[in-house]
Design an enzyme around this catalytic site. Structure first.
Site, PDB file in Angstrom:
ATOM      1  N   GLU A 131     -40.251 -90.202  39.610  1.00  0.00           N
ATOM      2  CA  GLU A 131     -41.467 -90.856  40.122  1.00  0.00           C
ATOM      3  C   GLU A 131     -41.579 -92.250  39.518  1.00  0.00           C
ATOM      4  O   GLU A 131     -41.152 -92.457  38.391  1.00  0.00           O
ATOM      5  CB  GLU A 131     -42.720 -90.111  39.641  1.00  0.00           C
ATOM      6  CG  GLU A 131     -42.961 -88.790  40.241  1.00  0.00           C
ATOM      7  CD  GLU A 131     -44.272 -88.183  39.728  1.00  0.00           C
ATOM      8  OE1 GLU A 131     -44.785 -87.310  40.412  1.00  0.00           O
ATOM      9  OE2 GLU A 131     -44.773 -88.590  38.653  1.00  0.00           O
ATOM     10  N   LYS A 133     -43.060 -95.202  37.415  1.00  0.00           N
ATOM     11  CA  LYS A 133     -43.979 -95.262  36.276  1.00  0.00           C
ATOM     12  C   LYS A 133     -44.955 -96.394  36.531  1.00  0.00           C
ATOM     13  O   LYS A 133     -44.600 -97.576  36.451  1.00  0.00           O
ATOM     14  CB  LYS A 133     -43.215 -95.493  34.973  1.00  0.00           C
ATOM     15  CG  LYS A 133     -44.118 -95.461  33.759  1.00  0.00           C
ATOM     16  CD  LYS A 133     -43.307 -95.330  32.488  1.00  0.00           C
ATOM     17  CE  LYS A 133     -44.178 -95.070  31.278  1.00  0.00           C
ATOM     18  NZ  LYS A 133     -45.070 -96.154  30.922  1.00  0.00           N
ATOM     19  N   ASP A 135     -47.925 -98.951  36.106  1.00  0.00           N
ATOM     20  CA  ASP A 135     -48.412 -99.693  34.959  1.00  0.00           C
ATOM     21  C   ASP A 135     -49.924 -99.841  35.015  1.00  0.00           C
ATOM     22  O   ASP A 135     -50.450-100.837  35.496  1.00  0.00           O
ATOM     23  CB  ASP A 135     -47.732-101.068  34.954  1.00  0.00           C
ATOM     24  CG  ASP A 135     -47.497-101.556  33.551  1.00  0.00           C
ATOM     25  OD1 ASP A 135     -47.832-100.820  32.608  1.00  0.00           O
ATOM     26  OD2 ASP A 135     -46.982-102.675  33.410  1.00  0.00           O
ATOM     27  N   TYR A 247     -50.608 -87.562  38.938  1.00  0.00           N
ATOM     28  CA  TYR A 247     -49.225 -87.115  38.736  1.00  0.00           C
ATOM     29  C   TYR A 247     -49.081 -85.889  37.842  1.00  0.00           C
ATOM     30  O   TYR A 247     -47.982 -85.446  37.556  1.00  0.00           O
ATOM     31  CB  TYR A 247     -48.346 -88.244  38.214  1.00  0.00           C
ATOM     32  CG  TYR A 247     -48.879 -88.958  36.990  1.00  0.00           C
ATOM     33  CD1 TYR A 247     -49.017 -88.307  35.789  1.00  0.00           C
ATOM     34  CD2 TYR A 247     -49.246 -90.298  37.072  1.00  0.00           C
ATOM     35  CE1 TYR A 247     -49.521 -88.959  34.683  1.00  0.00           C
ATOM     36  CE2 TYR A 247     -49.738 -90.958  35.965  1.00  0.00           C
ATOM     37  CZ  TYR A 247     -49.875 -90.283  34.772  1.00  0.00           C
ATOM     38  OH  TYR A 247     -50.373 -90.935  33.682  1.00  0.00           O
ATOM     39  N   LYS A 340     -36.944 -97.130  31.584  1.00  0.00           N
ATOM     40  CA  LYS A 340     -37.606 -98.430  31.714  1.00  0.00           C
ATOM     41  C   LYS A 340     -36.725 -99.437  32.444  1.00  0.00           C
ATOM     42  O   LYS A 340     -35.508 -99.440  32.268  1.00  0.00           O
ATOM     43  CB  LYS A 340     -37.947 -98.982  30.326  1.00  0.00           C
ATOM     44  CG  LYS A 340     -38.981 -98.166  29.568  1.00  0.00           C
ATOM     45  CD  LYS A 340     -40.354 -98.349  30.180  1.00  0.00           C
ATOM     46  CE  LYS A 340     -41.463 -97.659  29.416  1.00  0.00           C
ATOM     47  NZ  LYS A 340     -41.998 -98.384  28.304  1.00  0.00           N
ATOM     48  N   CYS A 434     -44.296-114.069  -2.098  1.00  0.00           N
ATOM     49  CA  CYS A 434     -45.203-113.586  -1.060  1.00  0.00           C
ATOM     50  C   CYS A 434     -46.133-114.720  -0.624  1.00  0.00           C
ATOM     51  O   CYS A 434     -46.785-115.334  -1.464  1.00  0.00           O
ATOM     52  CB  CYS A 434     -46.016-112.427  -1.608  1.00  0.00           C
ATOM     53  SG  CYS A 434     -47.353-111.938  -0.527  1.00  0.00           S
ATOM     54  N   CYS A 437     -49.923-113.751  -1.832  1.00  0.00           N
ATOM     55  CA  CYS A 437     -50.407-113.646  -3.211  1.00  0.00           C
ATOM     56  C   CYS A 437     -49.517-114.389  -4.201  1.00  0.00           C
ATOM     57  O   CYS A 437     -49.832-114.478  -5.376  1.00  0.00           O
ATOM     58  CB  CYS A 437     -50.548-112.184  -3.630  1.00  0.00           C
ATOM     59  SG  CYS A 437     -48.987-111.366  -3.900  1.00  0.00           S
ATOM     60  N   CYS A 452     -43.084-107.838  -1.116  1.00  0.00           N
ATOM     61  CA  CYS A 452     -43.934-108.427  -2.137  1.00  0.00           C
ATOM     62  C   CYS A 452     -44.120-107.408  -3.246  1.00  0.00           C
ATOM     63  O   CYS A 452     -44.387-106.246  -3.000  1.00  0.00           O
ATOM     64  CB  CYS A 452     -45.283-108.792  -1.526  1.00  0.00           C
ATOM     65  SG  CYS A 452     -46.542-109.083  -2.767  1.00  0.00           S
ATOM     66  N   CYS A 458     -52.080-107.759  -4.214  1.00  0.00           N
ATOM     67  CA  CYS A 458     -51.761-108.563  -3.033  1.00  0.00           C
ATOM     68  C   CYS A 458     -52.811-108.292  -1.953  1.00  0.00           C
ATOM     69  O   CYS A 458     -52.902-107.181  -1.448  1.00  0.00           O
ATOM     70  CB  CYS A 458     -50.378-108.201  -2.524  1.00  0.00           C
ATOM     71  SG  CYS A 458     -49.932-109.125  -1.054  1.00  0.00           S
TER      72      CYS A 458
HETATM   73  P1  AMP Z   1     -46.077 -94.538  27.355  1.00  0.00           P
HETATM   74  O1  AMP Z   1     -47.511 -94.889  27.245  1.00  0.00           O
HETATM   75  O2  AMP Z   1     -45.159 -95.723  27.512  1.00  0.00           O
HETATM   76  O3  AMP Z   1     -45.625 -93.570  26.319  1.00  0.00           O
HETATM   77  O4  AMP Z   1     -45.881 -93.775  28.738  1.00  0.00           O
HETATM   78  C1  AMP Z   1     -46.685 -92.688  29.064  1.00  0.00           C
HETATM   79  C2  AMP Z   1     -47.679 -93.123  30.081  1.00  0.00           C
HETATM   80  O5  AMP Z   1     -47.066 -93.480  31.302  1.00  0.00           O
HETATM   81  C3  AMP Z   1     -48.610 -92.027  30.484  1.00  0.00           C
HETATM   82  O6  AMP Z   1     -49.637 -91.852  29.553  1.00  0.00           O
HETATM   83  C4  AMP Z   1     -49.127 -92.542  31.778  1.00  0.00           C
HETATM   84  O7  AMP Z   1     -50.250 -93.358  31.531  1.00  0.00           O
HETATM   85  C5  AMP Z   1     -48.040 -93.464  32.307  1.00  0.00           C
HETATM   86  N1  AMP Z   1     -47.465 -93.081  33.620  1.00  0.00           N
HETATM   87  C6  AMP Z   1     -47.378 -93.914  34.675  1.00  0.00           C
HETATM   88  N2  AMP Z   1     -46.830 -93.315  35.733  1.00  0.00           N
HETATM   89  C7  AMP Z   1     -46.544 -92.055  35.366  1.00  0.00           C
HETATM   90  C8  AMP Z   1     -45.961 -90.934  36.025  1.00  0.00           C
HETATM   91  N3  AMP Z   1     -45.531 -91.005  37.284  1.00  0.00           N
HETATM   92  N4  AMP Z   1     -45.848 -89.801  35.325  1.00  0.00           N
HETATM   93  C9  AMP Z   1     -46.249 -89.724  34.034  1.00  0.00           C
HETATM   94  N5  AMP Z   1     -46.813 -90.736  33.358  1.00  0.00           N
HETATM   95  C10 AMP Z   1     -46.953 -91.906  34.004  1.00  0.00           C
HETATM   96 ZN    ZN Z   2     -48.284-110.358  -1.852  1.00  0.00          ZN
END
Ligand code: AMP
Ligand code: ZN
Length: 706
Positions: A131, A133, A135, A247, A340, A434, A437, A452, A458
């Site tokens: 599926e 992913k 964003d 999903y 990814k 550092c 400090c 450090c 510090c």
């Molecule tokens: P990450 O936050 O990078 O660990 O990825 C996990 C997140 O991907 C999940 O918490 C979802 O918010 C998102 N996500 C987006 N599309 C999907 C999908 N088709 N299946 C599962 N998770 C998804």
């Molecule tokens: Zn320091």
């Protein structure tokens, strides 16, 4: 010797009014931008210390040139923060994250790993669903008797924010308020999980409108979606074009599917959108890694045509029974992985290299960049990892560099372009003191990091430690964010973590602070009070011991059970030849180097003092595993030996742990059961010698079921 100031800007006194005006304008823009990133988008690009130095610089310019002090300057808004107080929701089933694959090999490894875990033979098939992913931000929708009752964000995975009122503003064609009861097979309790997102078109339109209204714009659709949902005033959410893709299922009172694919179909039939698949395939089900990779290619080609952002492809084992058996590894399921898309790159100028000091004293070089858009996100800083990296790549101040951003990891500097380098440029000299400090910064043999040696003197380390202590996965103290910690530190109200629990004595002074009042002080103190009782794993994690992350802290808590026992054993561990140290090494996740860090931490008197001080303020609860059902084997220490017949060793171990048992690698008198498979050898013999109870695989399964 006072520490050398890392800021190389000319002293304010040397500026003429034109320079001052230009710089003040620039600073105001930057500060406002960072305010938005921090407060509204939850995506800070710079550390709090860096933010504070921007403000300090602006303040000193404004006081040196009173004519420039604009009314709307951010310097007038000290401490005024929009409240961030959604009620908390505990997830009945944790909302996890996904582990990542970046290469084809990672994908074949994933499939092999799953097959091996399940002990599938070559002719047993394994279906995997692919599926997109999406964003956006994940959200759990809870329906009771078909009616939408609650919506929650993921938060730290165990506890999210209650955004019910906001979600109810999303059109019902994306999020139905009622799942028609005439539709059959809707469980009484049903939690639908998915992603809230914004299409690219809606995002562009929103930004145009924001501009017209003179309001802030968003960097990308994901930030816009998150910022729009997490509004304390739901009427703002109502004006934002949000959508939802379902999903997955969270808690549900009846089983409703046998496969992930059926879940998709169910969700669709209830009126949810589900992530689409590239055309032509049986709903994205692949039979092996090769087919997954073909689908990945399809998605990658389709990506520009989609109207929403995707950052990769998620592969999920289709069979839900397999999913159950595979279970989880700390924060992510074993049965899924996110593949990814390759990183996005861009070229820009590296203005300056600064050196940051972390919680454990590590010096990290950071590239301060000419801000640049990398795949939809404005990047103005990037990590340079460490001294060696910096030298190996020969990255210098003033260089043209290639910046890369992959997913939500911190942007990186890939390389510099020496052919574009100005003449006379010099290699960067890494400081041996550092920058915070002035203490000596040393590199121990075999370590990549310079550290450090200032310890508690510090300020950077002490402040970073306090921030870590209060952060989400640790004590999660609402309202005690990074900036407040910094200012409390500056004013000497906070020095050690235990001081947090004594802030009450400053209540009066706090109420009189600008931008504060009766209510915010009361809220803060109440939030602190609420955390006076804390689970053992969070407590261990909060201490900020090197290499002890959430997963390791959990394992330690699970193993030692109580704070008293944990501390006793840590003390015993100072004898490296003793049983306690041996036992520590056997804990999953704890290798020799983690063990050393633990022992070092507790060998340090100041740390022991800090822990003792905390114990005086807190109630630290014994560890209770979230996933563990109480069973006959809960709390027992078991050892597997020999070849198991019904499941792989890995699965057996995962199963035992999910039942709350401790799985050890070797037999001792503390072992409760030894489960002996075929051809068991020396461990079996030792068990017999020590009189430890030995179970066959079948007997073990029965006990576990019981
Ligand atoms: P990450 O936050 O990078 O660990 O990825 C996990 C997140 O991907 C999940 O918490 C979802 O918010 C998102 N996500 C987006 N599309 C999907 C999908 N088709 N299946 C599962 N998770 C998804
Ligand atoms: Zn320091």
């Amino acid at each position: 010797m006072p520490p050398k100031k890392k800021n190389q800007l000319p002293p304010v006194a040397e500026l003429n009014i034109l320079e001052a005006e230009a710089e003040a304008a620039h600073l105001r823009r930057e500060i406002k931008r960072h305010d938005i990133l921090y407060h509204q988008k939850d995506a800070p690009e710079i550390s709090d210390a860096a933010y504070d130095s921007l403000r300090k610089r602006l303040e000193s310019i404004e006081s040196a040139f009173p004519a420039l002090a604009a009314k709307d300057s951010p310097t007038h808004k000290v401490g005024a923060k929009p409240a961030r107080e959604f009620a908390k929701v505990r997830h009945a089933v944790p909302m996890l994250s996904l582990s990542n694959a970046f290469s084809e090999e990672d994908v074949t490894d994933f499939v092999d790993r799953v097959r091996k875990f399940l002990r599938l033979s070559d002719n047993e098939k394994l279906e995997i669903l692919a599926e997109p992913k999406i964003d956006g931000l994940s959200c759990a929708l809870r329906y009771e008797n078909g009616i939408l009752r609650q919506a929650a964000t993921r938060g730290d995975g165990e506890e999210g924010e209650d955004v019910t009122e906001n979600v109810k503003k999303i059109p019902s064609r994306y999020i139905p308020r009622h799942l028609s009861l005439s539709m059959r097979g809707i469980p009484d309790t049903l939690e639908v999980r998915g992603e809230i997102y914004m299409t690219r078109r809606d995002f562009d339109h929103l930004n145009r409108m924001q501009l017209e209204k003179g309001e802030k714009t968003f960097a990308n659709p994901r930030n816009a979606a998150a910022g729009s949902l997490r509004q304390l005033d739901p009427s703002i959410t109502a004006q934002r074009p949000l959508r939802f893709y379902g999903y997955a299922l969270g808690e549900h009172s009846e089983p409703i599917a046998n496969t992930q694919e059926e879940i998709r179909q169910r969700l669709q039939s209830w009126g949810f959108l589900v992530p689409e698949h590239p055309t032509g395939r049986r709903a994205g089900v692949a039979m092996d890694a090769q087919e997954l990779l073909e689908m990945y290619k399809l998605f990658y080609e389709e990506r520009p045509k989609l109207d929403y952002d995707i950052d990769g492809v998620v592969y999920k084992v289709n069979d839900l029974e397999y999913q159950r058996r595979l279970g989880f590894i700390s924060r992510s399921p074993r049965w899924a992985i996110a593949h990814k898309f390759p990183a996005e790159q861009a070229e820009t100028i590296l203005r300056k290299i600064t050196v940051q000091v972390g919680r454990t004293g590590t010096l990290t070089p950071v590239a301060e960049l000419e801000p640049i858009n990398v795949g939809g996100v404005i990047v103005s800083r990037a990590t340079l990892h460490n001294e060696d990296e910096l030298q190996r790549k020969d990255i210098r101040e003033g260089d043209y560099v290639i910046i890369q951003r992959a997913g939500d990891v911190i942007p990186q500097v890939v390389k510099s372009l020496p052919e574009k380098r100005a003449r006379g440029s010099k290699p960067f000299v890494f400081p041996d003191r550092c920058p915070e400090c002035g203490s000596l910064a040393v590199r121990e043999e075999g370590e990549v990091a310079r550290r450090c040696t200032g310890g508690l003197i510090c300020p950077a380390q002490a402040v970073e430690r306090l921030k870590h202590f209060s952060s989400r996965a640790a004590f999660d103290i609402e309202g005690l964010g990074d900036k407040i910690i910094q200012s409390f530190w500056d004013e000497k109200m906070l020095q050690t973590p235990a001081d947090i629990f004594r802030l009450e004595k400053y209540a009066q002074a706090l109420k009189e602070r600008e931008g504060w009042g009766e209510l915010s002080v009361r809220n803060l103190l109440a939030a602190i009070e609420q955390r006076r009782t804390i689970s053992l794993d969070r407590f261990i994690y909060a201490l900020g011991i090197r290499q002890v992350g959430q997963a390791t802290a959990k394992k330690l808590a699970q193993h030692y059970g109580s704070i008293g026992h944990f501390l006793d054993q840590m003390k015993e561990c100072r004898n490296r030849d003793g049983q306690a140290f041996q036992t520590l090494l056997e804990i999953d996740d704890v290798g020799p180097s983690v063990a050393e860090d633990l022992v070092d931490f507790f060998s340090e008197a100041r740390n022991r003092e800090a822990v003792k001080d905390l114990r005086g303020e807190l109630t630290i609860e014994d560890y209770i595993s979230v996933q563990a059902r109480a069973s006959a084997v809960t709390g027992k220490t078991v050892v597997f030996t020999g070849k198991l017949v019904t499941m792989s060793r890995e699965e057996a171990k995962a199963q035992a742990e999910s039942l709350g048992a401790n799985v050890a690698g070797s037999v001792s008198k503390n072992t409760d059961y030894v489960i002996a498979g075929e051809d068991a050898g020396s461990k079996l013999k030792k068990a017999v010698d020590l009189g430890v109870k030995v179970l066959s695989e079948k007997e073990w399964q029965e006990l576990a079921k019981g």
